[in-house]
Design a protein around this motif. Structure first.
Motif, short mmCIF file in Angstrom:
data_model
loop_
_atom_site.label_atom_id
_atom_site.label_comp_id
_atom_site.label_asym_id
_atom_site.label_seq_id
_atom_site.Cartn_x
_atom_site.Cartn_y
_atom_site.Cartn_z
N ARG A 133 0.82 -1.20 0.00
CA ARG A 133 0.00 0.00 0.00
C ARG A 133 0.86 1.26 0.00
O ARG A 133 0.59 2.23 -0.72
CB ARG A 133 -0.93 0.00 1.22
CG ARG A 133 -1.80 1.21 1.32
CD ARG A 133 -2.88 1.23 0.25
NE ARG A 133 -3.57 2.50 0.27
CZ ARG A 133 -3.86 3.22 -0.80
NH1 ARG A 133 -3.55 2.78 -1.98
NH2 ARG A 133 -4.48 4.36 -0.69
N SER A 134 1.94 1.26 0.78
CA SER A 134 2.81 2.44 0.81
C SER A 134 3.51 2.64 -0.53
O SER A 134 3.73 3.77 -0.96
CB SER A 134 3.83 2.34 1.96
OG SER A 134 4.74 1.31 1.73
N LEU A 135 3.86 1.54 -1.22
CA LEU A 135 4.46 1.66 -2.55
C LEU A 135 3.47 2.28 -3.54
O LEU A 135 3.84 3.13 -4.36
CB LEU A 135 4.92 0.29 -3.06
CG LEU A 135 6.14 -0.32 -2.39
CD1 LEU A 135 6.42 -1.70 -2.98
CD2 LEU A 135 7.36 0.57 -2.53
N ILE A 136 2.22 1.85 -3.48
CA ILE A 136 1.20 2.39 -4.38
C ILE A 136 1.02 3.88 -4.14
O ILE A 136 0.94 4.67 -5.08
CB ILE A 136 -0.14 1.63 -4.20
CG1 ILE A 136 0.00 0.20 -4.73
CG2 ILE A 136 -1.29 2.36 -4.87
CD1 ILE A 136 -1.15 -0.71 -4.36
N VAL A 137 0.96 4.28 -2.87
CA VAL A 137 0.80 5.70 -2.53
C VAL A 137 1.98 6.50 -3.07
O VAL A 137 1.80 7.57 -3.67
CB VAL A 137 0.65 5.89 -1.00
CG1 VAL A 137 0.79 7.34 -0.61
CG2 VAL A 137 -0.68 5.32 -0.53
N GLU A 138 3.20 5.99 -2.89
CA GLU A 138 4.40 6.70 -3.36
C GLU A 138 4.42 6.80 -4.90
O GLU A 138 4.73 7.85 -5.45
CB GLU A 138 5.66 6.01 -2.85
CG GLU A 138 6.94 6.71 -3.24
CD GLU A 138 6.99 8.16 -2.79
OE1 GLU A 138 7.53 9.00 -3.54
OE2 GLU A 138 6.51 8.47 -1.69
N ARG A 141 1.85 9.38 -5.96
CA ARG A 141 2.34 10.73 -5.68
C ARG A 141 3.37 11.14 -6.74
O ARG A 141 3.31 12.24 -7.28
CB ARG A 141 2.98 10.77 -4.28
CG ARG A 141 3.36 12.17 -3.84
CD ARG A 141 3.90 12.19 -2.42
NE ARG A 141 2.90 11.68 -1.49
CZ ARG A 141 3.13 10.75 -0.56
NH1 ARG A 141 4.32 10.23 -0.43
NH2 ARG A 141 2.17 10.36 0.24
N SER A 142 4.31 10.27 -7.06
CA SER A 142 5.33 10.56 -8.07
C SER A 142 4.70 10.80 -9.44
O SER A 142 5.12 11.70 -10.18
CB SER A 142 6.34 9.41 -8.17
OG SER A 142 7.04 9.27 -6.97
N GLY A 143 3.70 10.00 -9.77
CA GLY A 143 3.02 10.15 -11.06
C GLY A 143 2.30 11.48 -11.16
O GLY A 143 2.31 12.12 -12.22
N ARG A 144 1.67 11.92 -10.08
CA ARG A 144 0.98 13.22 -10.08
C ARG A 144 1.98 14.36 -10.26
O ARG A 144 1.74 15.31 -11.01
CB ARG A 144 0.19 13.41 -8.80
CG ARG A 144 -1.08 12.57 -8.74
CD ARG A 144 -1.85 12.81 -7.44
NE ARG A 144 -2.32 14.17 -7.29
CZ ARG A 144 -3.46 14.65 -7.79
NH1 ARG A 144 -4.23 13.86 -8.48
NH2 ARG A 144 -3.81 15.90 -7.58
N VAL A 145 3.11 14.28 -9.56
CA VAL A 145 4.14 15.33 -9.67
C VAL A 145 4.66 15.39 -11.10
O VAL A 145 4.79 16.48 -11.69
CB VAL A 145 5.29 15.07 -8.66
CG1 VAL A 145 6.50 15.94 -8.96
CG2 VAL A 145 4.80 15.29 -7.23
N ALA A 146 4.93 14.22 -11.69
CA ALA A 146 5.44 14.19 -13.07
C ALA A 146 4.39 14.73 -14.05
O ALA A 146 4.73 15.47 -14.99
CB ALA A 146 5.83 12.77 -13.45
N ALA A 147 3.12 14.39 -13.84
CA ALA A 147 2.06 14.87 -14.73
C ALA A 147 1.91 16.38 -14.62
O ALA A 147 1.75 17.07 -15.63
CB ALA A 147 0.75 14.17 -14.39
#
Length: 160
Positions: A133-138, A141-147
């Motif tokens: 679950r923590s990997l999915i959240v991370e 988050r990274s995908g949103r920042v990149a987008a």
């Protein structure tokens, strides 16, 4: 039935009920085999339903969980009949355990929370699920920042 405690006195053991839970996903499937296996395993009360596992509201599962008493053992033929995912399985197992009851699967003997080894395995699974679950959240988050860096706008379009 009585059990001797460390003090040498005898205390009554609460009666254990073996509760079964059977589920099939569609009306085309049949509950007969699961019910027979659960009855053969000693289940005195079987809760069964024809409902997809992806639904959160499973009335018979809720009824069974409400029916639990300390010392009862919930028995399923296979874990996938009980839960939709590892997280769901762990949540249900935690609910069962918090009520003082146990969980066992006929097809997966390692998933027997009435034994120390089974509780250990479920604890390891809980740790893995939390890590996942923590990997999915991370990653999210990274995908949103990149987008956002690429100019992607989130949320509804402005109406004005």
């Amino acid at each position: 039935m009585r059990d001797q405690t460390d003090t040498g006195t005898t205390e009554p053991i609460p009666s254990r009920l073996l509760l079964g839970y059977a589920r099939v996903s569609t009306d085309d499937q049949d509950l007969t085999n699961q019910r027979a296996e659960l009855h053969e395993a000693g289940c005195t009360k079987i809760f069964s339903e024809k409902i997809t596992g992806t639904r959160r509201d499973r009335p018979e599962l809720a009824r069974m969980l409400d029916h639990l008493r300390p010392g009862d053992i919930v028995t399923v033929t296979r874990l996938d009949r009980l839960a939709r995912s590892t997280r769901d399985l762990l949540d249900i197992a935690e609910h069962i355990q918090s009520g003082g009851a146990g969980l066992r699967s006929l097809a997966e003997p390692w998933a027997d929370t009435t034994t120390p080894a089974g509780r250990m395995v479920m604890t390891v699974f809980a740790g893995i699920a939390e890590f996942e679950r923590s990997l999915i959240v991370e990653r999210t988050r990274s995908g949103r920042v990149a987008a956002k860096a690429r100019g992607v706008k989130f949320g509804p379009r402005p109406t004005l």
